[in-house]
Design an enzyme around this catalytic site. Sequence first.
Site, PDB file in Angstrom:
ATOM      1  N   ASP A   9       1.539   3.385   3.383  1.00  0.00           N
ATOM      2  CA  ASP A   9       0.832   2.272   4.038  1.00  0.00           C
ATOM      3  C   ASP A   9      -0.686   2.459   4.078  1.00  0.00           C
ATOM      4  O   ASP A   9      -1.351   1.956   4.983  1.00  0.00           O
ATOM      5  CB  ASP A   9       1.356   2.025   5.463  1.00  0.00           C
ATOM      6  CG  ASP A   9       2.802   1.542   5.457  1.00  0.00           C
ATOM      7  OD1 ASP A   9       3.195   0.880   4.470  1.00  0.00           O
ATOM      8  OD2 ASP A   9       3.528   1.833   6.420  1.00  0.00           O
ATOM      9  N   HIS A  14      -2.160  -3.613  -1.616  1.00  0.00           N
ATOM     10  CA  HIS A  14      -3.322  -4.472  -1.345  1.00  0.00           C
ATOM     11  C   HIS A  14      -4.379  -4.239  -2.422  1.00  0.00           C
ATOM     12  O   HIS A  14      -4.939  -5.181  -2.989  1.00  0.00           O
ATOM     13  CB  HIS A  14      -3.859  -4.134   0.049  1.00  0.00           C
ATOM     14  CG  HIS A  14      -4.736  -5.173   0.650  1.00  0.00           C
ATOM     15  ND1 HIS A  14      -4.251  -6.340   1.190  1.00  0.00           N
ATOM     16  CD2 HIS A  14      -6.084  -5.214   0.808  1.00  0.00           C
ATOM     17  CE1 HIS A  14      -5.259  -7.062   1.659  1.00  0.00           C
ATOM     18  NE2 HIS A  14      -6.375  -6.403   1.438  1.00  0.00           N
ATOM     19  N   LYS A  29       5.262  -0.363 -10.735  1.00  0.00           N
ATOM     20  CA  LYS A  29       5.558   0.477  -9.568  1.00  0.00           C
ATOM     21  C   LYS A  29       6.443   1.622 -10.031  1.00  0.00           C
ATOM     22  O   LYS A  29       7.534   1.405 -10.561  1.00  0.00           O
ATOM     23  CB  LYS A  29       6.259  -0.353  -8.490  1.00  0.00           C
ATOM     24  CG  LYS A  29       6.663   0.435  -7.260  1.00  0.00           C
ATOM     25  CD  LYS A  29       5.477   0.749  -6.363  1.00  0.00           C
ATOM     26  CE  LYS A  29       5.954   1.441  -5.082  1.00  0.00           C
ATOM     27  NZ  LYS A  29       4.848   1.690  -4.153  1.00  0.00           N
ATOM     28  N   ALA A  93       4.277   5.922  -4.961  1.00  0.00           N
ATOM     29  CA  ALA A  93       4.925   5.700  -3.669  1.00  0.00           C
ATOM     30  C   ALA A  93       4.432   6.748  -2.678  1.00  0.00           C
ATOM     31  O   ALA A  93       4.270   7.924  -3.033  1.00  0.00           O
ATOM     32  CB  ALA A  93       6.447   5.797  -3.816  1.00  0.00           C
ATOM     33  N   GLY A  94       4.161   6.323  -1.443  1.00  0.00           N
ATOM     34  CA  GLY A  94       3.728   7.265  -0.410  1.00  0.00           C
ATOM     35  C   GLY A  94       2.414   7.940  -0.752  1.00  0.00           C
ATOM     36  O   GLY A  94       1.590   7.405  -1.493  1.00  0.00           O
TER      37      GLY A  94
END
Length: 197
Positions: A9, A14, A29, A93-94
């Site tokens: 996050d 974004h 992704k 990811a992360g």
Amino acid sequence: MYICGIHTDAGKSHLGVALCKAFGFSYFKLIQAGKERDADIIKKYSSNTKIYDDGMFLYTPASPHFAMKNDEIYYSMDDIKVPNDNNLIIELAGGIYCPIDENNTMLDFMKKNKKDVILASRYYLGSINHTILTIKALQENGLNIVCVVMIGEIIPSTDEFIKEYTNVNLAHLEYFNENNIEEKIKKFKKEIEKYLH
């Protein structure tokens, strides 16, 4: 080029929207964990972007090494194939030490498949520490950081410390919505394009 974050996050998706919309990058992704796909965010805000299928899709919204066991989907890092596209953004990811499988992290994948990196960061108590730790880990592993993109309302003292301490390029991306996206991304493009050429 990789988009990685200082943690989960941090604003990777974004940032992915902004880069795809401003510069026409394709989007991939690496691992999607959870049914709410980050690719759908790209599609919502940047409808002309070429979006590839996720490298690995997991149903459980958790760390991939746990999600793969929970979903009974077994793979290794080397099973994930990156599309052959010279104009590609790869969203991880992360954070960079997020497990990618049972034995490797996102950083291990990046080290094996070297590409330039844009790091997503944001402003909160502790973000200077998280940002510098991530910068140092990327640099120590031979990865080139194009710039760090600070997301949100600018805090000059945070920017100044990170820039002085690490000597990395910094750019800014404000939060946007459907009503102000064109204005925010135009501003972002003007600031970051000097680092992309």
